[in-house]
Structures are given as structure tokens and as C-alpha cells.
Design a protein around this motif. Structure first.
Motif, mmCIF file in Angstrom:
data_model
loop_
_atom_site.group_PDB
_atom_site.id
_atom_site.type_symbol
_atom_site.label_atom_id
_atom_site.label_comp_id
_atom_site.label_asym_id
_atom_site.label_seq_id
_atom_site.Cartn_x
_atom_site.Cartn_y
_atom_site.Cartn_z
ATOM 1 N N UNK A 237 51.196 37.081 44.798
ATOM 2 C CA UNK A 237 49.434 37.501 45.082
ATOM 3 C C UNK A 237 49.363 38.909 45.791
ATOM 4 N N UNK A 238 50.298 38.884 46.968
ATOM 5 C CA UNK A 238 50.203 40.172 47.945
ATOM 6 C C UNK A 238 50.621 41.489 46.964
ATOM 7 N N UNK A 239 51.474 41.137 46.217
ATOM 8 C CA UNK A 239 52.188 42.237 45.699
ATOM 9 C C UNK A 239 51.242 42.905 44.449
ATOM 10 N N UNK A 240 50.482 41.904 43.865
ATOM 11 C CA UNK A 240 49.389 42.460 42.749
ATOM 12 C C UNK A 240 48.318 43.005 43.560
ATOM 13 N N UNK A 241 47.955 42.465 44.983
ATOM 14 C CA UNK A 241 46.934 43.135 45.556
ATOM 15 C C UNK A 241 47.426 44.581 45.970
ATOM 16 N N UNK A 242 48.420 44.688 46.647
ATOM 17 C CA UNK A 242 49.174 45.948 47.184
ATOM 18 C C UNK A 242 49.172 46.959 46.015
ATOM 19 N N UNK A 243 49.464 46.451 44.675
ATOM 20 C CA UNK A 243 49.648 47.425 43.639
ATOM 21 C C UNK A 243 48.275 48.111 43.436
ATOM 22 N N UNK A 244 47.536 47.235 43.394
ATOM 23 C CA UNK A 244 45.905 47.636 43.087
ATOM 24 C C UNK A 244 45.465 48.707 44.287
ATOM 25 N N UNK A 245 45.624 48.167 45.305
ATOM 26 C CA UNK A 245 45.043 49.061 46.649
ATOM 27 C C UNK A 245 45.825 50.313 46.626
ATOM 28 N N UNK A 246 47.212 50.557 46.047
ATOM 29 C CA UNK A 246 48.042 51.728 46.172
ATOM 30 C C UNK A 246 47.405 52.601 44.998
ATOM 31 N N UNK A 247 46.901 52.107 43.864
ATOM 32 C CA UNK A 247 46.444 52.874 42.778
ATOM 33 C C UNK A 247 44.872 52.994 42.851
ATOM 34 N N UNK A 248 44.355 52.573 44.040
ATOM 35 C CA UNK A 248 42.783 52.671 44.089
ATOM 36 C C UNK A 248 41.911 51.784 43.223
ATOM 37 N N UNK A 249 42.615 50.810 42.704
ATOM 38 C CA UNK A 249 41.807 49.950 41.890
ATOM 39 C C UNK A 249 41.159 48.762 42.593
ATOM 40 N N UNK A 250 40.067 48.276 41.888
ATOM 41 C CA UNK A 250 39.525 46.686 42.458
ATOM 42 C C UNK A 250 39.231 45.992 41.504
ATOM 43 N N UNK A 251 40.134 45.294 40.804
ATOM 44 C CA UNK A 251 39.979 44.195 39.896
ATOM 45 C C UNK A 251 40.142 42.782 40.177
ATOM 46 N N UNK A 252 39.957 42.115 39.399
ATOM 47 C CA UNK A 252 40.439 40.707 39.705
ATOM 48 C C UNK A 252 41.649 40.310 38.585
ATOM 49 N N UNK A 253 42.806 39.776 39.490
ATOM 50 C CA UNK A 253 43.909 39.546 38.621
ATOM 51 C C UNK A 253 44.497 38.252 38.979
ATOM 52 N N UNK A 254 44.848 37.431 37.878
ATOM 53 C CA UNK A 254 45.257 35.930 38.071
ATOM 54 C C UNK A 254 46.752 35.873 38.253
ATOM 55 N N UNK A 255 47.112 35.657 39.678
ATOM 56 C CA UNK A 255 48.612 35.568 39.796
ATOM 57 C C UNK A 255 49.086 34.149 39.872
ATOM 58 N N UNK A 256 48.171 33.195 39.344
ATOM 59 C CA UNK A 256 48.520 31.661 39.544
ATOM 60 C C UNK A 256 48.263 31.082 38.116
ATOM 61 N N UNK A 257 48.843 31.863 37.199
ATOM 62 C CA UNK A 257 48.582 31.592 35.798
ATOM 63 C C UNK A 257 48.985 30.075 35.599
ATOM 64 N N UNK A 258 49.972 29.520 36.138
ATOM 65 C CA UNK A 258 50.394 28.049 35.739
ATOM 66 C C UNK A 258 49.551 27.030 35.993
ATOM 67 N N UNK A 259 48.291 27.513 36.882
ATOM 68 C CA UNK A 259 47.235 26.416 37.175
ATOM 69 C C UNK A 259 45.852 27.045 36.563
ATOM 70 N N UNK A 260 45.847 28.269 36.630
ATOM 71 C CA UNK A 260 44.283 28.578 36.519
ATOM 72 C C UNK A 260 44.043 29.259 35.247
ATOM 73 N N UNK A 261 42.871 28.939 34.464
ATOM 74 C CA UNK A 261 42.528 29.946 33.322
ATOM 75 C C UNK A 261 41.448 30.490 33.607
ATOM 76 N N UNK A 262 41.109 31.481 32.724
ATOM 77 C CA UNK A 262 40.057 32.188 33.156
ATOM 78 C C UNK A 262 38.607 31.412 33.481
ATOM 79 N N UNK A 263 38.511 30.409 32.373
ATOM 80 C CA UNK A 263 37.073 29.889 32.313
ATOM 81 C C UNK A 263 37.259 28.485 33.150
ATOM 82 N N UNK A 264 38.383 28.373 33.741
ATOM 83 C CA UNK A 264 38.497 27.176 34.546
ATOM 84 C C UNK A 264 38.775 25.861 33.718
ATOM 85 N N UNK A 265 38.250 24.554 34.522
ATOM 86 C CA UNK A 265 38.399 23.414 33.895
ATOM 87 C C UNK A 265 36.912 22.989 33.456
#
Lengths: 348, 379
Positions: free
Chosen positions: B228-256
Motif C-alpha cells: 500500500x505504501x509503495x502504491x501511495x509513494x509511486x503516485x505521489x512521486x508522479x504527482x497523481x492522486x487516484x484510488x488504487x486497490x492494493x488489497x485485491x485478495x479481499x476487496x472488490x470495487x463494488x464491495x460485498x
């Protein structure tokens, strides 16, 4: 609405399925309960029962311990209150360097307890006493009104003969001493918690409730005398480590990756957010031995059934700010806090 | 344990730490929203490993900590009335209200029982019709579906002796409040993975772009957190601000979907007082009709015992006559160890506030895992 009072109790009710206050009030019912039920089930010959037991002329150094048992539920996978009461007392003596020779048994029964339950507990007590090789030589039975106890409370006192050389105790610990766990940690606490809360794990986690005397005796026979031994009951391994740190003025360091933990205990603790180090065992102990004796101690322990999974888990180190440290996860040493009352599960 | 051990693998963790270090050109400030994440970061030493490139500050995601204190006091009084049995998750029992905690209320003769599931409370109500069983429904969207299920079950069984004190909170509105604050130092958010298993993370896209903060749905094991931290830093360094799912084994975009439907059916979104934070608009859930008949407040203040139990005040003073600075800790303004009361006047056995008690509280995490203080009794 009250039931009509019988001026003359029907004799048939004497053999009823439940124990009543009348069974505890002295007199014939009490005598019959003792002589026809409790004593035979415990394997005690009727007629032996006097107010005190004579232990004879022992001519030996003795140790004595006493403990109350109030576990709920009375029966849980791997054991019951009776087995726990006998082994718990035998273990308290064993870790003090004594082999149990005589036991006393106090029963506090809540009125309404089913006879079948009491009988099952008594049979278990008799079997456990036979296993540790100590007869029950005296005892007491009381029946209390409903609500004054929770089904059945037991008190056992044990008198044991001390081995020629006994562990000097935690004040003798030295930096470099090896800490050994005689078996998997946390089994009893997890089993009782799962049974009490009817959590429905399959297979249900099983208590490790067992006598530690064979493992202790195997070491003394070598002869290996650990600096300290302690069964990790209430408060679990963490409580023992904290006690040793306090009494020795040193610090204890354990390595999480070395801890013997069964998959069942690991799974339940993970689910409930508990640290297995805080959970009680009833058939495992911690030992501190000098580094020179560590290998021989492990070999002796592993040669016994109850300690076949014995494992070194850490070492005694010079005093730090935190008395107990655990090397966790990425290798950092983190302090281990003292258990604070009964562990409560987290919610998410 | 499968799905756990591989996410605690020290080798993998070390590689991720190296990658994060290589990527970061400056020190970034990230907030992990959930208290479970805080404990894992400290327990596994992830925060210390990255301290020179990442400052982790701890968010408000400890449900026990943010539950309003007068609710605890109210239940502590309610449980003293003979027909009432208060049931609660175990965490909640030690948390002090303004006057008392539920464990002390039990010691004083009140009927309080810890349960593992709200459905256990329904079962107790079913088995003991003489008792009025109240369940203390706390927690985020993670526990709310289970209490919704309890309300449905009680309805199905026609139970008149079961009720809920609903103090459920919603995490996204609190994040919005934090991000909107002018003094918010947070560069990026690690969103609470467990909450997202229920809610999904569609709504987080708007949050990330509106507040220009990268937001990464993150799990709880060290490798999850580092990912999660890696994904956050990657975006920060690239000047992006999006939502990324770094917990794919448990979370789906629409949830439960089933859990979300349950929430919609039983609850409505309400403004909610958060302990230490004040009122969070849309920050909580309340029972909707026809389930309001299971509302404990309504039952005990209006019908059953009008005089015996004082109603819960609707307006609450936010500043307590207490030295606890939980509010500052919960919004990341104050590190627990920087609090003057930490580990001195405030300890787990004598807490000044909830974050020192709860298993997910940030102060408890620091107390437990930081070696900067003595964990044993002073003196």
C-alpha cells in the motif's frame, strides 16, 4: 407458586438425578452421598474415612501446594475440571521440584448439579490421581444454594516429596541462560475459550491438560537441574517471563519464530486478535537452563510424551528498559506487555 | 496459515522496503486510517524501517475509540436495572465513558456479557425471554452488517426483548473531514481494507481527486502495508492522486453486495458524534423504519423505564474535563508518545482515554510495541 412441602421426603428422591442442599447438610443423605457415590467413584474404601489422614513417618523433605478450580465449562475438549485439578496441583509441585505423593480434594457443589456430571468429574479425578501416582487421602464436600457457585468448584491440595536437588528459582538466572518451552503454548486457554463461547471450530481446539511430572523427573534423573521451572498457566508464557524478569532483575528475550504454536491456536488467536504468549497452557512449562545443559535438557524433555515438542525459545539477557522482549516479524525486538486480566477478543 | 504467512514473509518485506526507499525523493507523510493497520505497522516494525522516508501518522479508524462516551455511561446505568442484560464486543468493556466502564458496571452488580457476534445476543434473548437483551452495536461498516443481520433475525423471531444501541460509524466522511482541514499534513491515505471489503471503493475515487490525495486500499499484514505504501509513494512521486486497490485478495470495487444491501435495508446515514472529533456529517448509521423498534434508546427512554434511565444528551461537550488528547491523536495531530500523559498518568491499566485501552487504539499500540518507555509498573 411453590411446590407443596413434603413432610417426609420420598426415599426415591434420594437417588434423584440432581444434588440438593439436603445432600450437604450432614445426616443420612450426606453420608449416603459420600459412602455410596463419592468415595467409591474416587476408589476410596468406605470405612477409611476419618476426619484427617495420617501420612505416616515420611522422613523426607516435603513440599505442599493448594489451588482452587472454577473453570467453566466443566468439560472441554482435552479435559475437564477434575483432570485439571489433579494435574494442576501435581504440576505446581513438579515445577517446584517435588513429586506429588498425597492429594486432598474439596468439592463445592451448587445445588441442582446433575449427579451424572459429578460422577463423570469424580471418575476423571480418580483416573488422573492414578496417573500421577497419588491417592486422595482426605477431602470435604459442601453443597451451596443455587447461584452461590457455578455448578462445581474444586480445591486440591497436594503434598509431594522433594527431589534431592531442586531448581534454585528465578533469582538464580544468569544472562545467557536458555529459555525452553516444554510444548506448544496457549492450548488450554484457546480450548476453554472456544468451548465456553461455543465458537464452533472444527475440529475444536484441544486443551493440553496433562501431568508435567514425567518430564521434570526425566531431567532430574540425568541429572539436569534447571535454574527455574514454571508452568505457564494463567497469563500464559508472558506472565512467567515477566515474573522471572522481575525476580531476577534481568530481561527475557524470546524469538517469535521459535515459539511452538499449533495451527489451531495460531488460527484462533489470529481470528480473535489475541497474542498466544498471553494464553494459558495446562500441560506445558517454561524452563531456564544454563547454556551448557541446554542440549541435554532438550533431549531429556523430548524423550517424554508430555514434552516431546520441547523447543528453545529464547534467552536471558542483561536488564533492559523493557523486561521482556520478543523478536517479531521483520526482526525487530519489541517489548511484550504483561497480560492485563483476561484476554478479550477484538471486534474487527 | 495460508493467506497470512506469505504476507509476513521477511524476504518479500525487505525487497518492498528497498523499492520504497529507492522511489522516494523526499519524506512523505501517509495516514493509515485503521487502528488494525497501526498495530500491525508497529508490531512488525514497518514504521521504524521506513522512518527516514515515510512518516506514518495514525488515523481515526479505531471504532472503540471513537464511540461516544455518554453511550458507555448510559449502558453502564442501564445494565443495573434487573431485567436488562447489556451485551457487547469484548473490546468495549474496558473503555471508560465519562463516568465508568462496563466492566466496573458489571462489578457493581450490573448484567454485562461479552459476545463474539451480535447473533449470540439474539440467541440469548431468545433463550431468556425474561431478560431485556441490549446489544451495543459499535464499529465501522465491517461490523454493521452483522448487527443488521441481528435486527432482521430478531424481527423474524418476533423478539420483543432484544434491542440495539446503534453507534456505528462510517469511515469515509471522517476521512473527508480530516482531508478538508486546513492543517491536514497527510500526503496520501492508506484506506481501511476491511471496511472496503464491505463498501467497495467506488466512492474513494471522488475523495482522491477532490482532495488531491492518493488513496490506496490496504490490508493488514506487513507485506500488505508495504504494498500500500509503495502504491501511495509511486503516485505521489508522479504527482497523481487516484484510488488504487492494493488489497485485491479481499476487496472488490463494488464491495460485498449482500452486506451493502443489508446496511441499506436496516440503516440510514446520519450525522454522528465521534468521540474526540465532534460531529461528523454523515459519519454514522442509525436504524431506519421498521427496525427502529429495536432501538434501545427509544425502548428504554420512552416505554419501559421512563424515569429510571436518563436520555442520552443530543448535544455533547467535545472538550472533556480530562487531560486525554485523544482527539488530536485520532486526527494525526499528535503522536501518542508526544502526549505528556503517555505511559505516565495514562497506561492500559489506568487509561485516561479510549485509545490507550482498545486493541486498535494508537496509544495502546505505541505502549505495547515501542521500547521508549518501561512497560512494567513504575516504581
Amino acid at each position: 407458586m411453590t411446590e407443596p412441602t413434603l413432610s417426609c421426603p420420598s426415599p426415591a428422591r434420594d437417588d434423584g438425578e440432581r444434588i440438593t442442599l439436603a445432600h450437604g447438610e450432614g445426616g443420612r443423605r450426606m453420608r449416603r452421598l459420600l459412602q455410596e457415590r463419592i468415595l467409591p467413584t474416587l476408589g476410596i474404601t468406605v470405612g477409611d474415612s476419618a476426619d484427617a489422614a495420617s501420612l505416616g513417618n515420611v522422613g523426607q523433605s516435603l513440599a505442599m501446594t493448594t489451588d482452587g478450580y472454577v473453570v467453566s465449562p466443566l468439560f472441554f475438549p482435552g479435559g475437564d475440571i477434575g483432570k485439571l485439578a489433579v494435574f494442576g496441583t501435581a504440576n505446581d509441585l513438579a515445577v517446584s521440584g517435588a513429586a506429588v505423593r498425597w492429594l486432598s480434594l474439596g468439592l463445592i457443589i451448587e445445588e441442582g448439579l446433575a449427579w451424572s456430571l459429578l460422577e463423570a468429574v469424580l471418575k476423571s479425578i480418580a483416573e488422573a490421581a492414578r496417573l500421577v501416582g497419588a491417592p486422595i487421602v482426605t477431602g470435604d464436600t459442601k453443597v451451596v444454594p443455587r447461584g452461590a457457585a457455578d455448578q462445581l468448584f474444586l480445591t486440591t491440595t497436594g503434598v509431594g516429596e522433594l527431589f534431592p536437588v531442586v531448581p534454585p528459582g528465578p533469582t538464580a538466572l544468569r544472562p545467557g541462560d536458555v529459555l525452553i518451552a516444554s510444548g506448544p503454548i496457549g492450548c488450554h486457554g484457546v480450548a476453554v475459550m472456544a468451548a465456553r463461547e461455543r465458537m464452533g471450530f472444527l475440529p475444536p481446539p484441544t486443551s493440553d491438560c496433562a501431568s508435567l511430572l514425567p518430564a521434570v523427573a526425566a531431567m532430574f534423573a540425568k541429572p539436569i537441574v534447571p535454574r527455574a521451572i514454571r508452568d505457564a498457566t494463567r497469563g500464559g508464557t508472558a506472565a512467567v517471563l515477566h515474573e522471572w524478569a522481575e525476580l531476577s532483575g534481568l530481561a527475557m528475550r524470546v524469538d517469535e519464530s521459535q515459539l511452538p504454536i499449533t495451527p489451531e491456536v495460531a488460527g484462533v488467536c489470529e481470528l480473535l486478535g489475541l497474542d498466544p504468549l498471553h494464553v494459558a497452557g495446562e500441560g506445558m512449562m517454561l524452563l531456564a537452563v544454563s547454556p551448557e545443559q541446554a542440549d541435554a535438557a532438550l533431549e531429556a524433555l523430548r524423550g517424554t510424551e508430555v514434552a516431546r515438542f520441547a523447543q528453545p525459545i529464547g534467552e536471558v539477557i542483561p536488564r533492559r528498559l523493557s523486561p521482556v522482549l520478543v523478536r517479531r516479524g521483520l526482526g525487530r525486538e519489541l517489548p511484550l506487555d504483561e497480560p492485563l486480566g483476561a484476554p478479550l477478543p477484538r471486534i474487527c | 496459515m495460508r493467506f497470512l504467512n506469505e504476507f509476513r514473509d521477511p524476504g518479500l518485506a525487505t525487497r518492498l522496503i528497498r523499492d520504497i526507499r529507492r522511489m522516494a525523493t523526499r519524506r512523505w507523510t501517509l495516514m493509515e486510517v485503521c487502528g488494525g493497520q497501526t498495530h500491525s505497522l508497529l508490531r512488525h516494525g514497518v514504521d521504524a524501517e521506513l522512518n527516514d522516508v515515510i512518516e506514518m501518522i495514525h488515523g481515526p479508524g479505531c471504532p472503540v475509540c471513537v464511540t461516544r462516551s455518554d453511550a458507555i455511561d448510559w449502558l453502564a446505568q442501564l445494565c443495573q436495572l434487573p431485567p436488562v442484560l447489556v451485551t457487547s464486543f469484548g473490546d468495549m468493556l474496558r473503555v471508560p465513558g465519562d463516568r465508568d466502564c462496563l466492566l466496573n458496571a458489571r462489578a457493581a452488580g450490573g448484567q454485562v456479557r461479552a459476545v463474539y457476534s451480535p447473533l449470540d445476543a439474539v440467541r440469548i434473548a431468545q433463550e431468556t425471554p425474561d431478560l431485556q437483551v441490549v446489544f451495543f452495536a459499535v464499529g465501522f461498516e465491517t461490523t454493521a452488517p452483522a448487527t443488521a443481520l441481528a435486527a432482521l433475525q430478531a424481527e423474524r423471531l418476533g423478539l420483543e426483548n432484544f434491542s440495539l444501541l446503534v453507534e456505528h460509524v462510517r469511515v469515509l466522511p471522517a476521512m473527508e473531514m480530516l482531508a478538508a482541514a486546513t492543517d491536514c499534513r497527510v500526503d496520501g491515505f492508506l484506506a481501511a481494507g476491511h471496511v472496503c471489503t464491505v463498501t467497495g471503493f467506488e466512492a474513494y475515487a471522488d475523495f482522491a481527486s477532490r482532495f488531491r490525495r492518493p488513496t490506496v486500499v490496504t490490508g493488514f499484514e506487513p507485506v500488505d502495508l508495504l504494498w500500500g505504501i509503495l502504491h501511495c509513494v509511486r503516485q505521489l512521486e508522479a504527482g497523481q492522486s487516484e484510488v488504487v486497490n492494493a488489497y485485491t485478495r479481499a476487496v472488490q470495487i463494488t464491495g460485498n453486495r449482500a452486506a451493502r444491501d443489508l446496511l441499506d435495508r436496516v440503516y440510514e446515514v446520519v450525522d454522528k458524534e465521534w468521540r474526540g472529533l465532534g460531529t461528523v456529517p454523515g459519519g454514522g448509521l442509525g436504524l431506519r423504519e421498521p427496525y427502529r423498534r429495536f432501538c434501545a434508546r427509544r425502548r428504554f427512554t420512552q416505554t419501559l423505564l421512563p424515569s429510571a434511565v436518563p436520555p442520552v444528551a443530543t448535544e455533547l461537550p467535545i472538550h472533556r474535563p480530562n487531560r486525554c488528547r485523544a482527539g488530536d491523536v485520532l486526527v494525526g495531530r499528535l503522536k501518542p508518545t508526544a502526549c505528556p500523559e503517555f505511559a505516565t498518568a495514562c497506561r492500559p491499566e489506568s487509561p485516561l482515554g479510549a485509545p490507550m485501552v482498545s486493541d486498535e487504539g494508537a496509544c495502546a499500540a505505541y505502549f505495547r510495541y515501542s521500547s521508549s518507555h518501561a512497560t512494567h509498573e513504575p516504581g
